[in-house]
Structure formats: C-alpha cells, structure tokens
Design a protein around this motif. Structure first.
Motif, PDB file in Angstrom:
ATOM      1  N   TYR A 139       0.826  -1.212   0.000  1.00  9.60           N
ATOM      2  CA  TYR A 139       0.000   0.000   0.000  1.00  9.60           C
ATOM      3  C   TYR A 139       0.860   1.262   0.000  1.00  9.60           C
ATOM      4  CZ  TYR A 139      -4.028  -2.985   1.029  1.00  9.60           C
ATOM      5  OH  TYR A 139      -5.005  -3.939   0.965  1.00  9.60           O
ATOM      6  N   ILE A 140       1.920   1.235   0.816  1.00  7.56           N
ATOM      7  CA  ILE A 140       2.773   2.423   0.914  1.00  7.56           C
ATOM      8  C   ILE A 140       3.542   2.634  -0.384  1.00  7.56           C
ATOM      9  CG2 ILE A 140       4.717   3.445   2.148  1.00  7.56           C
ATOM     10  CD1 ILE A 140       3.772   2.128   4.653  1.00  7.56           C
ATOM     11  N   GLU A 141       3.996   1.547  -1.022  1.00  4.72           N
ATOM     12  CA  GLU A 141       4.675   1.691  -2.311  1.00  4.72           C
ATOM     13  C   GLU A 141       3.747   2.301  -3.355  1.00  4.72           C
ATOM     14  OE1 GLU A 141       5.937  -2.264  -3.100  1.00  4.72           O
ATOM     15  OE2 GLU A 141       7.848  -2.071  -2.015  1.00  4.72           O
ATOM     16  N   SER A 142       2.478   1.881  -3.341  1.00  5.24           N
ATOM     17  CA  SER A 142       1.500   2.447  -4.273  1.00  5.24           C
ATOM     18  C   SER A 142       1.272   3.923  -3.984  1.00  5.24           C
ATOM     19  CB  SER A 142       0.174   1.679  -4.174  1.00  5.24           C
ATOM     20  OG  SER A 142       0.353   0.321  -4.510  1.00  5.24           O
ATOM     21  N   LEU A 143       1.236   4.265  -2.676  1.00  4.06           N
ATOM     22  CA  LEU A 143       1.033   5.658  -2.293  1.00  4.06           C
ATOM     23  C   LEU A 143       2.182   6.541  -2.767  1.00  4.06           C
ATOM     24  CD1 LEU A 143      -0.513   7.859  -0.761  1.00  4.06           C
ATOM     25  CD2 LEU A 143       0.688   7.124   1.330  1.00  4.06           C
ATOM     26  N   ILE A 144       3.409   6.049  -2.642  1.00  5.37           N
ATOM     27  CA  ILE A 144       4.575   6.835  -3.075  1.00  5.37           C
ATOM     28  C   ILE A 144       4.546   7.049  -4.585  1.00  5.37           C
ATOM     29  CG2 ILE A 144       7.089   6.760  -3.312  1.00  5.37           C
ATOM     30  CD1 ILE A 144       7.253   5.552  -0.571  1.00  5.37           C
ATOM     31  N   LYS A 145       4.154   6.034  -5.331  1.00  6.36           N
ATOM     32  CA  LYS A 145       4.065   6.187  -6.787  1.00  6.36           C
ATOM     33  C   LYS A 145       3.055   7.267  -7.157  1.00  6.36           C
ATOM     34  CE  LYS A 145       5.393   1.440  -7.950  1.00  6.36           C
ATOM     35  NZ  LYS A 145       4.944   0.148  -8.561  1.00  6.36           N
ATOM     36  N   VAL A 146       1.912   7.249  -6.473  1.00  6.52           N
ATOM     37  CA  VAL A 146       0.893   8.265  -6.735  1.00  6.52           C
ATOM     38  C   VAL A 146       1.400   9.649  -6.364  1.00  6.52           C
ATOM     39  CG1 VAL A 146      -1.402   9.081  -6.085  1.00  6.52           C
ATOM     40  CG2 VAL A 146      -1.016   6.641  -6.489  1.00  6.52           C
ATOM     41  N   ASP A 147       2.076   9.742  -5.209  1.00  3.62           N
ATOM     42  CA  ASP A 147       2.586  11.034  -4.734  1.00  3.62           C
ATOM     43  C   ASP A 147       3.606  11.625  -5.711  1.00  3.62           C
ATOM     44  OD1 ASP A 147       0.962  10.966  -2.562  1.00  3.62           O
ATOM     45  OD2 ASP A 147       2.510  10.394  -1.107  1.00  3.62           O
ATOM     46  N   ALA A 191       5.042  17.956   2.320  1.00  2.73           N
ATOM     47  CA  ALA A 191       4.952  17.325   3.652  1.00  2.73           C
ATOM     48  C   ALA A 191       4.315  15.946   3.553  1.00  2.73           C
ATOM     49  CB  ALA A 191       4.153  18.216   4.598  1.00  2.73           C
ATOM     50  N   ASP A 192       3.337  15.803   2.639  1.00  2.00           N
ATOM     51  CA  ASP A 192       2.689  14.492   2.456  1.00  2.00           C
ATOM     52  C   ASP A 192       3.662  13.487   1.844  1.00  2.00           C
ATOM     53  OD1 ASP A 192       0.385  15.536   3.478  1.00  2.00           O
ATOM     54  OD2 ASP A 192      -0.534  15.941   1.512  1.00  2.00           O
ATOM     55  N   LEU A 193       4.478  13.962   0.898  1.00  2.00           N
ATOM     56  CA  LEU A 193       5.477  13.066   0.295  1.00  2.00           C
ATOM     57  C   LEU A 193       6.508  12.629   1.331  1.00  2.00           C
ATOM     58  CD1 LEU A 193       6.759  11.667  -2.135  1.00  2.00           C
ATOM     59  CD2 LEU A 193       7.979  13.799  -2.628  1.00  2.00           C
ATOM     60  N   ILE A 194       6.974  13.574   2.132  1.00  2.00           N
ATOM     61  CA  ILE A 194       7.967  13.248   3.163  1.00  2.00           C
ATOM     62  C   ILE A 194       7.380  12.264   4.164  1.00  2.00           C
ATOM     63  CG2 ILE A 194       9.295  14.195   5.087  1.00  2.00           C
ATOM     64  CD1 ILE A 194       9.612  16.762   3.453  1.00  2.00           C
ATOM     65  N   LEU A 195       6.113  12.484   4.554  1.00  3.81           N
ATOM     66  CA  LEU A 195       5.452  11.573   5.490  1.00  3.81           C
ATOM     67  C   LEU A 195       5.340  10.170   4.895  1.00  3.81           C
ATOM     68  CD1 LEU A 195       3.925  11.112   8.136  1.00  3.81           C
ATOM     69  CD2 LEU A 195       1.826  11.855   6.964  1.00  3.81           C
ATOM     70  N   ALA A 196       4.982  10.089   3.611  1.00  5.92           N
ATOM     71  CA  ALA A 196       4.871   8.782   2.950  1.00  5.92           C
ATOM     72  C   ALA A 196       6.218   8.061   2.898  1.00  5.92           C
ATOM     73  CB  ALA A 196       4.308   8.961   1.544  1.00  5.92           C
ATOM     74  N   ILE A 197       7.285   8.838   2.592  1.00  7.22           N
ATOM     75  CA  ILE A 197       8.623   8.235   2.522  1.00  7.22           C
ATOM     76  C   ILE A 197       9.062   7.732   3.892  1.00  7.22           C
ATOM     77  CG2 ILE A 197      11.059   8.755   2.127  1.00  7.22           C
ATOM     78  CD1 ILE A 197      10.178  10.593  -0.147  1.00  7.22           C
ATOM     79  N   ASN A 198       8.810   8.536   4.940  1.00  4.74           N
ATOM     80  CA  ASN A 198       9.165   8.114   6.301  1.00  4.74           C
ATOM     81  C   ASN A 198       8.391   6.866   6.717  1.00  4.74           C
ATOM     82  OD1 ASN A 198      11.056  10.143   6.688  1.00  4.74           O
ATOM     83  ND2 ASN A 198       9.555  11.579   7.522  1.00  4.74           N
TER      84      ASN A 198
END
Length: 411
Positions: free
Chosen positions: A356-364, A376-383
């Motif tokens: 799920y998180i990998e999919s979220l990063i791709k979308v971001d 901030a959302d991208l940084i949060l997703a990466i963390n």
C-alpha cells in the motif's frame, strides 16, 4: 578532473567488490576447517586409538634384561654378615613376565577407551552444531545489514531522482523554497542512513570473517542464506541425548571393571641368565627359573560396597540431568515453533502494508510533477515507507534467526 576520475574509480571498485558473493556454505566449510577445537577432538580420538593398542600390547609377554652386582667386604671380621650379603654377588638375567588376564576383562578395558572415543565423537557433532549455529547467526545478521544498505541505497536513488524534478518545479515557482528545503533535509538524512548502514554491514561482515577464520579484509556482498526447517529427529536419535546413553554405558563399564579388580590375579614369570655369589665354579652358575604369583582378594574393609554406592549416585545424577534436559529440549522446540508461526503472520501483515505504501509513493511522485502534492505528504509517505521497510527487514531476519535456532536442535 583527477578528482572526478578518482571518485569514479572508487565507486567502480566498491560496486565490483559487492558484485562478488560468498554463500553460507562457504563460511561453514571454512569455519570447520579452521576450528582448532574440532582438530583437537579428532586428535583425541586418534590418541584413544593408540591407547587401545597400548592396552592390548601391555597384555603380551613383557621381556626385560636385568642385572645387579653387590660387593660387601668383611675386613678383620668387621662388615655385613656374609650369610646375608654373600659378600659379592653378580647376576644378569633375561626375564619374561606374563599377566594372565581373562578375555572379558580385556574387552572391558578396551571398551573403556571405546566409550571415551564415542564421547569425543559426539562432542565433535555438538561442536559442529554450535559452530554452525554461531556462523549462521552472524551470517544472517550481516545479510540483514546488507539488505538494509540496499534498501537505503534504493531510497537515496529515489529521492535523488525526485530532487531533480522538485528543483525544477521550485524554480518554476510551483513549490516554495521552504518545501524544497524540507525535501532536501529528508534526502540528506537518507544519505546519512546509507553511510551508517554501509558501516554497519562492513562491521558485521568483518565479524563473520573473524568467527570463520577468514583473513580476507575486502568487503563483498554475501548471498541470501538458504535456511529452511530441517527434519525433526526424535530424542532417541538426537546428538544431545546420545551423551546420556554413553554416560550410562560408562557407568556399567566402571561397575564391571570394579568387579574384575576383586578377581584372583595370576602372573607367570621366567628368567634365564647368570646368577652367582662367586664361591667357586662360577662358570656353572648359568641357569634358568620359572614361577608364578597369585593374588586373591579376601577383605578390603568394605571399599567395594562404597564404590558401588558412588556409582549409584552417579547414575542418579545422570538420570536427573537427562530428565531436566528432556523437559528443556521439548519446551525450547515448542517455544521456537510458536515464535516462528507468529513471526510469519507478522511478516505477511508487513508485506501487505508495504504494498500500500509503495503504491502511495508512486501516486505522490506523479502528483508532485503537476504540483498537486504537498511536499509534507510526500515526506510523510517516505518516512512511513522507511519504517515499514525496516520492520520488514527486521521481521525477515528474525524469522531466519528463529529457524536457525530451531535447526540447531534438529540434529
């Protein structure tokens, strides 16, 4: 320009060194070959074989040449009594002594050495298991550090790629300078973690070489350990219980040897040679003799019964240790199996979450290119991805370590 080529050469050398790979079996084989303990135990077995041959050799006729001379002068009536000393004597004899020992007694003496050899043989197997466990555990630890390094490198490469995109968007005023600086801090932190993970792998890899006795200081990649559950063996076949069997046989052997010490003992002896007191016609004092000695134990003050009591206490101690170890053995195996099952369930959850998180990063990253994403959302997703990926690595390594511990007892 020279500095540029030096950096390129360094990166190429490091990448080439990590491209090489050593397997777990390589380190296990090297560790067994280099282990001084295993060499010592094998030498002990060879020494026992010599002791067994010495026992049999000691039961053959023992031949020796003995000579003695005495001169005790009597001067003016002063001196030792001639009736006792014969004044002057000389002998030179070739003697033969043969202990007459029953075959059962001999077999028990040889069995004593054989049982000691069995002890050393079993100790070798346990020592090999100990060595395999420790080397495998360190190999897994080093592999986990390598996985962490590879993951951190993947994150740095991803962030470096997005850095170029974000830099252009910031210059185009799609994102603010503060957004870019927040992202840049995340990139620098990732680079720092990459350096730390590289140092950690280097340390764990050096420890692995140290334990295995490998003197090579070059840092190379290690292959993924192929660790699966081994077939469970029954306690009756386990090397950890085999020593209790050998100890029981040793006590039986000690009891039989004790019984033999109270059997009659007989030695046959003979000699041939010269034995004279020089009273005349010494040339006739060449001759021979033969005889025997017999010893029959009658009373020892109760030592035999006390020795039996001591052996009984040793047997009781052996049984207590075996019972307690059997309980620990079964409990340890059950606990490890339970932990492995729980770890596998956790790994499945972490794997699911990571998707799920990998999919979220791709979308971001796609939204960032159009300026529709908050940094901030991208940084949060990466963390979050970092946290889950770290948990995935830790859970995977924990599973391998638990399997290694379980396999230790399956021998």
């Amino acid at each position: 320009m020279k500095l540029f080529f030096s950096v390129i050469l360094l990166i190429f050398t490091y990448t080439a060194s990590l491209a090489q790979s050593n397997s777990l079996n390589y380190y296990l084989d090297v560790a067994k070959t280099n282990s001084p303990l295993l060499k010592d135990l094998r030498n002990q077995i060879a020494s026992n074989q010599i002791d067994s041959m010495r026992i049999k050799a000691g039961l053959r006729p023992q031949v020796a040449v003995n000579s003695a001379g005495l001169y005790a002068p009597v001067i003016n009536g002063y001196g030792y009594s001639a009736a006792i000393t014969n004044e002057h004597t000389l002998n030179g004899l070739l003697g033969v002594n043969q202990a007459i020992v029953g075959s059962k007694n001999v077999n028990e003496q040889v069995l004593t050495v054989s049982l000691q050899t069995q002890t050393f043989t079993n100790t070798i197997k346990i020592s090999e298991q100990d060595l395999k466990k420790s080397i495998t555990a360190q190999y897994i630890t080093a592999y986990g550090s390598l996985q962490q390094y590879d993951f951190n490198k993947e994150i740095v490469d991803l962030l470096a790629k997005e850095d170029e995109v974000l830099k252009k968007l910031t210059r185009a005023n799609v994102y603010r300078q503060s957004d870019y600086l927040s992202f840049l801090v995340t990139l620098k932190q990732a680079q720092l973690q990459l350096s730390q993970s590289r140092a950690q792998y280097k340390n764990d890899y050096a420890t692995l070489n140290y334990l295995a006795g490998v003197t090579d200081t070059a840092m190379i990649a290690i292959a993924k350990p192929d660790i699966e559950k081994t077939v469970k063996v029954s306690p009756a076949q386990s090397i950890f219980f085999n020593q209790f069997k050998v100890d029981s046989l040793k006590l039986i052997n000690s009891r039989r040897l004790l019984d033999f010490t109270y059997k009659p003992k007989i030695n046959a002896l003979a000699d041939v040679g010269f034995n004279s007191d020089f009273t005349g016609q010494e040339y006739k004092n060449f001759g021979l003799s033969a005889g025997f000695t017999l010893s029959i134990p009658i009373y020892d003050g109760g030592q035999r019964k006390l020795a039996y009591k001591k052996l009984n206490l040793q047997e009781d101690t052996r049984q207590n240790y075996k019972t307690f170890f059997d309980m620990q053995y079964r409990q340890q195996r059950a606990q490890l199996n339970q932990q492995i099952t729980e770890n596998e369930a956790l790994l499945a959850q972490v794997t699911d979450q990571m998707k799920y998180i990998e999919s979220l990063i791709k979308v971001d990253t796609q939204l960032m290119q159009t300026g529709d994403l908050k940094i901030a959302d991208l940084i949060l997703a990466i963390n979050n991805y970092l946290a889950v990926k770290n948990l995935f690595t830790q859970t995977t390594i924990t599973g391998l370590q638990l399997t290694n511990q379980l396999n230790y007892w399956n021998k």
